[in-house]
Enzyme design. Structure first.
Site: not given
Length: 328
Positions: A2, A127
């Site tokens: 992340c 992402e």
């Protein structure tokens, strides 16, 4: 992993979105600590600051450990034992912490065993999927209720929050004191796990997401829930949804709703108002219209490094209207 998030709610709305029930079953809203430091953003990266939840007992020893507070902390954990005079001299990346090594790596072990657990808040996270022609970004978030995406609903004050459901990610925080004295620096890392089946095609890692208030309670209440029990909560979750977004988000200087707006893969510029993202676009438009215009001196100190000054003649809401207009 992340490495980029969005958290666009204003400070008051963020507080209301984090309403919870305390140990006595009373409905509460967490109080802000250093609220003036919080700045909403559609494009947060490591070394910027972001909102986290933690137990009030970390700041007040006689407080009920189930009571929560909101605090703005810097992303990228600086261990309390770090001896250099400048935290930027830390030689390794601590924005993410792997769940399988968090109890063995010295950067995280001490803080975790002392109960320094926090919940990192975001609208969602980004992402990037590796493709032959480059990387395709996706925005990943909790499924939203109908109430969260209706544009004609307004709630104020202590009314029940009907807006966007925040993504709640498990984190570890620490507090570093400069060797020569000075203000304490609070920093955090986001715990990561193997990606769940639905998102593994995008990336093989994902944040450890705490789904529901009971999981959040157990993670935060370090006085009642010991470390070994709390880490059982650190698991992949399937309760997430996602959509592709424009490579506009790749540049961390870009900080507008375009970062999170869904696109149709194969279309270079257009943002389709499809049923899957119409709610997201409506919610973004509403949040922009209801938020006061941000003044230049209200921007965070790192604005000059990370955020471009918006055009005085075109607001973020105008940009969204332009996108939607293309589909009309």
């Amino acid at each position: 992993m992340c490495g980029r998030t969005a958290c666009s709610l204003a400070a008051d709305n963020l507080r209301r979105a984090c309403a919870y029930r305390d140990r006595r079953g009373r409905q509460r809203q967490p109080e802000w600590v250093r609220q003036e430091r919080y700045q909403p953003s559609y494009n947060k990266g490591p070394q910027s600051s972001g909102p986290v939840l933690l137990s009030r007992r970390h700041l007040q020893q006689d407080a009920d450990s189930s009571e929560r507070v909101l605090m703005d902390m810097r992303w990228g954990l600086v261990p309390s034992w770090f001896k250099q005079d400048n935290p930027s001299k830390l030689q390794f990346n601590t924005s993410n912490c792997r769940s399988d090594t968090m109890l063995s790596k010295s950067s995280y072990k001490g803080a975790l065993l002392k109960g320094k657990r926090c919940v990192v808040l975001a609208d969602g996270f980004y992402e990037w999927q590796q493709q032959s022609g480059g990387k395709q970004p996706y925005f990943i978030y909790f499924p939203q209720s109908k109430d969260a995406t209706e544009t004609d609903k307004e709630t104020e004050g202590d009314e029940e929050w009907k807006g966007w459901r925040l993504l709640t990610m498990a984190g570890i925080f620490d507090c570093w004191e400069p060797p020569g004295g000075g203000e304490m620096l609070y920093t955090y890392t986001i715990i990561t796990v193997d990606a769940s089946k639905d998102v593994s095609f995008i990336h093989h890692r994902m944040p450890a997401i705490l789904d529901g208030d009971e999981a959040i309670r157990k993670w935060l209440d370090f006085a009642e829930v010991p470390t070994q029990e709390a880490i059982k909560l650190i698991q992949p979750t399937e309760n997430i949804v996602f959509h592709p977004v424009s490579t506009f988000v790749n540049n961390i200087r870009n900080n507008t709703p375009e970062c999170v707006a869904a696109i149709e893969l194969g279309a270079k510029k257009e943002v389709k108002a499809t049923p899957s993202n119409k709610g997201m676009l409506g919610w973004l438009k509403k949040s922009q219209e209801s938020s006061p215009q941000k003044k230049e001196n209200d921007l965070p100190k790192w604005t000059s490094q990370f955020i471009q000054s918006p055009s005085p003649k075109k607001t973020s809401a105008d940009v969204l209207q332009q996108w939607l207009g293309k589909q009309g």
